[in-house]
Write a protein that holds these residues in place. Structure first.
Motif, PDB file in Angstrom:
ATOM      1  N   GLY A 143      17.796  -3.741   2.922  1.00  0.00           N
ATOM      2  CA  GLY A 143      19.027  -4.056   2.189  1.00  0.00           C
ATOM      3  C   GLY A 143      18.848  -5.263   1.287  1.00  0.00           C
ATOM      4  N   GLN A 144      18.186  -6.277   1.806  1.00  0.00           N
ATOM      5  CA  GLN A 144      17.938  -7.488   1.022  1.00  0.00           C
ATOM      6  C   GLN A 144      17.047  -7.174  -0.190  1.00  0.00           C
ATOM      7  OE1 GLN A 144      20.193  -9.692   1.569  1.00  0.00           O
ATOM      8  NE2 GLN A 144      19.013 -11.442   2.256  1.00  0.00           N
ATOM      9  N   GLN A 145      16.078  -6.268   0.004  1.00  0.00           N
ATOM     10  CA  GLN A 145      15.206  -5.910  -1.121  1.00  0.00           C
ATOM     11  C   GLN A 145      16.002  -5.161  -2.199  1.00  0.00           C
ATOM     12  OE1 GLN A 145      11.843  -6.866  -1.497  1.00  0.00           O
ATOM     13  NE2 GLN A 145      12.457  -6.298  -3.566  1.00  0.00           N
ATOM     14  N   TYR A 146      16.872  -4.233  -1.769  1.00  0.00           N
ATOM     15  CA  TYR A 146      17.729  -3.540  -2.748  1.00  0.00           C
ATOM     16  C   TYR A 146      18.592  -4.543  -3.505  1.00  0.00           C
ATOM     17  CZ  TYR A 146      16.688   1.107  -0.804  1.00  0.00           C
ATOM     18  OH  TYR A 146      16.060   2.256  -0.397  1.00  0.00           O
ATOM     19  N   ASP A 147      19.162  -5.486  -2.765  1.00  0.00           N
ATOM     20  CA  ASP A 147      20.032  -6.503  -3.362  1.00  0.00           C
ATOM     21  C   ASP A 147      19.303  -7.239  -4.498  1.00  0.00           C
ATOM     22  OD1 ASP A 147      22.613  -8.438  -2.574  1.00  0.00           O
ATOM     23  OD2 ASP A 147      20.898  -9.560  -3.322  1.00  0.00           O
ATOM     24  N   VAL A 148      18.063  -7.611  -4.236  1.00  0.00           N
ATOM     25  CA  VAL A 148      17.270  -8.319  -5.246  1.00  0.00           C
ATOM     26  C   VAL A 148      16.874  -7.368  -6.390  1.00  0.00           C
ATOM     27  CG1 VAL A 148      15.086  -9.525  -5.677  1.00  0.00           C
ATOM     28  CG2 VAL A 148      16.414 -10.048  -3.626  1.00  0.00           C
ATOM     29  N   ASP A 149      16.448  -6.163  -6.032  1.00  0.00           N
ATOM     30  CA  ASP A 149      16.078  -5.179  -7.066  1.00  0.00           C
ATOM     31  C   ASP A 149      17.251  -4.926  -8.024  1.00  0.00           C
ATOM     32  OD1 ASP A 149      13.600  -4.874  -5.897  1.00  0.00           O
ATOM     33  OD2 ASP A 149      14.045  -2.943  -4.949  1.00  0.00           O
ATOM     34  N   PHE A 150      18.451  -4.842  -7.460  1.00  0.00           N
ATOM     35  CA  PHE A 150      19.637  -4.517  -8.266  1.00  0.00           C
ATOM     36  C   PHE A 150      19.954  -5.600  -9.312  1.00  0.00           C
ATOM     37  CE2 PHE A 150      21.816  -1.572  -4.879  1.00  0.00           C
ATOM     38  CZ  PHE A 150      20.739  -0.707  -4.972  1.00  0.00           C
ATOM     39  N   GLU A 151      19.526  -6.834  -9.046  1.00  0.00           N
ATOM     40  CA  GLU A 151      19.823  -7.927 -10.000  1.00  0.00           C
ATOM     41  C   GLU A 151      19.334  -7.585 -11.404  1.00  0.00           C
ATOM     42  OE1 GLU A 151      18.262 -11.748  -8.777  1.00  0.00           O
ATOM     43  OE2 GLU A 151      19.218 -11.601  -6.805  1.00  0.00           O
ATOM     44  N   THR A 152      18.203  -6.890 -11.477  1.00  0.00           N
ATOM     45  CA  THR A 152      17.620  -6.603 -12.788  1.00  0.00           C
ATOM     46  C   THR A 152      17.756  -5.126 -13.177  1.00  0.00           C
ATOM     47  OG1 THR A 152      15.490  -6.451 -11.656  1.00  0.00           O
ATOM     48  CG2 THR A 152      15.971  -8.514 -12.817  1.00  0.00           C
ATOM     49  N   ARG A 153      18.585  -4.395 -12.402  1.00  0.00           N
ATOM     50  CA  ARG A 153      18.833  -3.003 -12.783  1.00  0.00           C
ATOM     51  C   ARG A 153      20.228  -2.875 -13.373  1.00  0.00           C
ATOM     52  NH1 ARG A 153      17.631   1.025  -7.941  1.00  0.00           N
ATOM     53  NH2 ARG A 153      19.445   1.976  -8.933  1.00  0.00           N
ATOM     54  N   ASN A 154      20.419  -1.973 -14.332  1.00  0.00           N
ATOM     55  CA  ASN A 154      21.776  -1.806 -14.860  1.00  0.00           C
ATOM     56  C   ASN A 154      22.306  -0.385 -14.676  1.00  0.00           C
ATOM     57  OD1 ASN A 154      20.147  -0.661 -16.744  1.00  0.00           O
ATOM     58  ND2 ASN A 154      20.453  -2.257 -18.300  1.00  0.00           N
ATOM     59  N   ASP A 155      21.735   0.317 -13.691  1.00  0.00           N
ATOM     60  CA  ASP A 155      22.196   1.681 -13.421  1.00  0.00           C
ATOM     61  C   ASP A 155      22.652   1.838 -11.963  1.00  0.00           C
ATOM     62  OD1 ASP A 155      19.758   1.296 -12.230  1.00  0.00           O
ATOM     63  OD2 ASP A 155      18.889   3.214 -12.842  1.00  0.00           O
ATOM     64  N   VAL A 156      23.073   0.726 -11.351  1.00  0.00           N
ATOM     65  CA  VAL A 156      23.445   0.769  -9.934  1.00  0.00           C
ATOM     66  C   VAL A 156      24.812   1.445  -9.768  1.00  0.00           C
ATOM     67  CG1 VAL A 156      23.844  -0.613  -7.859  1.00  0.00           C
ATOM     68  CG2 VAL A 156      22.150  -1.364  -9.533  1.00  0.00           C
ATOM     69  N   THR A 157      24.870   2.443  -8.878  1.00  0.00           N
ATOM     70  CA  THR A 157      26.122   3.174  -8.662  1.00  0.00           C
ATOM     71  C   THR A 157      26.848   2.629  -7.423  1.00  0.00           C
ATOM     72  OG1 THR A 157      25.054   4.788  -7.227  1.00  0.00           O
ATOM     73  CG2 THR A 157      25.074   5.280  -9.599  1.00  0.00           C
ATOM     74  N   ILE A 158      28.082   3.067  -7.238  1.00  0.00           N
ATOM     75  CA  ILE A 158      28.829   2.654  -6.037  1.00  0.00           C
ATOM     76  C   ILE A 158      28.103   3.116  -4.755  1.00  0.00           C
ATOM     77  CG2 ILE A 158      30.992   2.988  -4.735  1.00  0.00           C
ATOM     78  CD1 ILE A 158      31.392   0.984  -6.959  1.00  0.00           C
ATOM     79  N   PRO A 159      27.635   4.378  -4.680  1.00  0.00           N
ATOM     80  CA  PRO A 159      26.875   4.754  -3.463  1.00  0.00           C
ATOM     81  C   PRO A 159      25.615   3.901  -3.247  1.00  0.00           C
ATOM     82  CG  PRO A 159      27.537   6.710  -4.658  1.00  0.00           C
ATOM     83  CD  PRO A 159      27.900   5.553  -5.535  1.00  0.00           C
ATOM     84  N   ASP A 160      24.914   3.533  -4.327  1.00  0.00           N
ATOM     85  CA  ASP A 160      23.753   2.631  -4.187  1.00  0.00           C
ATOM     86  C   ASP A 160      24.203   1.305  -3.560  1.00  0.00           C
ATOM     87  OD1 ASP A 160      22.081   4.390  -5.552  1.00  0.00           O
ATOM     88  OD2 ASP A 160      22.344   3.399  -7.497  1.00  0.00           O
TER      89      ASP A 160
END
Ligand code: IPE
Ligand code: IPE
Ligand code: MG
Ligand code: MG
Ligand code: MG
Length: 324
Positions: A143-160
């Motif tokens: 979960g922590q890795q996703y959290d960090v990955d998402f910082e630089t992604r701009n396609d994160v959905t609500i289910p993600d």
């Protein structure tokens, strides 16, 4: 003494016994520091409460409860490094007060101390607790890795996003409830239902944490307000705002979340305005309530007394109204 209070006091006494400062001071002092700052002690209280409700002496669950609180505090020290956070529980974060290496190693030691506490249990109970702990701790890392990955992604959905917070936060609340049930030797059904209750409450809890990070009172919240906006965290607020905004605001929001300005004051101000104008703020509050209701539905399946059901119901309601 009545209710939740008694668990906190017993836990504190046990913690004072287990967590002492010894040589090398540089390793143990930060551990004592972070746990002495307290916090809500939500996870261990859930474990003791759950053990009590399934008709076992709640004191039997103390090592598991403290293990969860130590793991949680370990994850906070490392999370504050990763999030570059200056404040925790109203005080300086460990890496800020000492340095990065101290935060890393004291955090590592806390994780080991947590594992060590399961040695208090024998045979099957030891195996069941350690198994749940390992699985959960690994999910937290994911979960922590996703959290960090998402910082630089701009396609994160609500289910993600929901999966990310489920892993980084909710599974630990689920495990906290289930460990109480394991120590109490409750039925498989009780273990599963208590886990599901904690997990749904955990999702509501992280949504609320994100809400407070944006809109909380700096005097009471104890963390830097706007920290998630500064770090470009893809929260429910952000994703909803992006979905619901006008084209113009969408462009503004995306641009702001691709930058990390030296002075974030204006960025935070504009983002909060868009969160409110888009209805994202209201939708977040609705979602917190929806997941709390979901947790409450599971409560009806739990084989516990009506009085205890009421205690858990109030616990969830109180969490929803918290400002810390
Ligand atoms: C903070 O947890 C980290 C999250 C999972 C949101 P808490 O809000 O339980 O932190 P303390 O222990 O009360 O300080
Ligand atoms: C924390 O999420 C989750 C874990 C520590 C595993 P956050 O980064 O939102 O927690 P806070 O807001 O710093 O407490
Ligand atoms: Mg953080
Ligand atoms: Mg974080
Ligand atoms: Mg947060």
């Amino acid at each position: 003494m009545q209710g939740i209070e008694k668990y906190s006091v017993t836990l504190q006494n046990y913690l004072d016994e287990v967590i002492t400062v010894k040589e090398p001071i540089q390793l143990y002092e930060p551990i004592k520091y972070i746990v002495s700052l307290g916090g809500k002690r939500l996870r261990p209280v859930l474990t003791l409460l759950s053990c009590d409700m399934f008709n076992s002496d709640y004191k039997n669950a103390l090592p598991a409860a403290l293990a969860l609180e130590l793991f949680h505090n370990f994850s906070l020290i490392h999370d504050d490094i990763m999030d570059e956070a200056p404040l925790r529980r109203g005080k300086e974060t460990v890496h800020q007060k000492w340095d990065l290496n101290t935060g890393i190693l004291s955090g590592d030691a806390m994780l080991i101390l947590a594992y060590q506490l399961f040695e208090e249990y024998e045979h099957i109970m030891f195996r069941d607790l350690a198994k749940l702990f390992s699985k959960t701790a690994l999910q937290v890392c994911e979960g922590q890795q996703y959290d960090v990955d998402f910082e630089t992604r701009n396609d994160v959905t609500i289910p993600d996003y929901i999966k990310m917070i489920d892993y980084k936060t909710a599974v630990l609340l689920g495990a906290s409830m289930k460990m109480g049930a394991i120590v109490a030797n409750a039925s498989e059904e009780c273990k599963t239902n208590s886990y599901d209750f904690g997990r749904n409450l955990g999702i509501a809890f992280q949504l609320q944490d994100d809400y407070l990070d944006a809109f909380g009172n700096p005097k009471t919240f104890g963390k830097q307000i706007g920290g998630d906006i500064i770090a470009n965290k893809k929260t429910f607020l952000y994703i909803k705002a992006l979905q619901n905004s006008s084209e113009k605001d969408k462009v503004v929001l995306e641009k702001l979340f691709s930058e990390k300005p030296e002075d974030p004051t204006n960025k935070i101000k504009t983002v909060l305005e868009i969160y409110n104008a888009s209805g994202a703020t209201k939708e977040t509050l609705k979602e917190i309530s929806a997941y709390t209701q979901k947790a409450n539905k599971v409560l009806n399946k739990l084989d516990i007394s009506e009085k205890n059901r009421e205690v858990l119901l109030n616990f969830g309601e109180k969490l929803m109204k918290r400002n810390v």
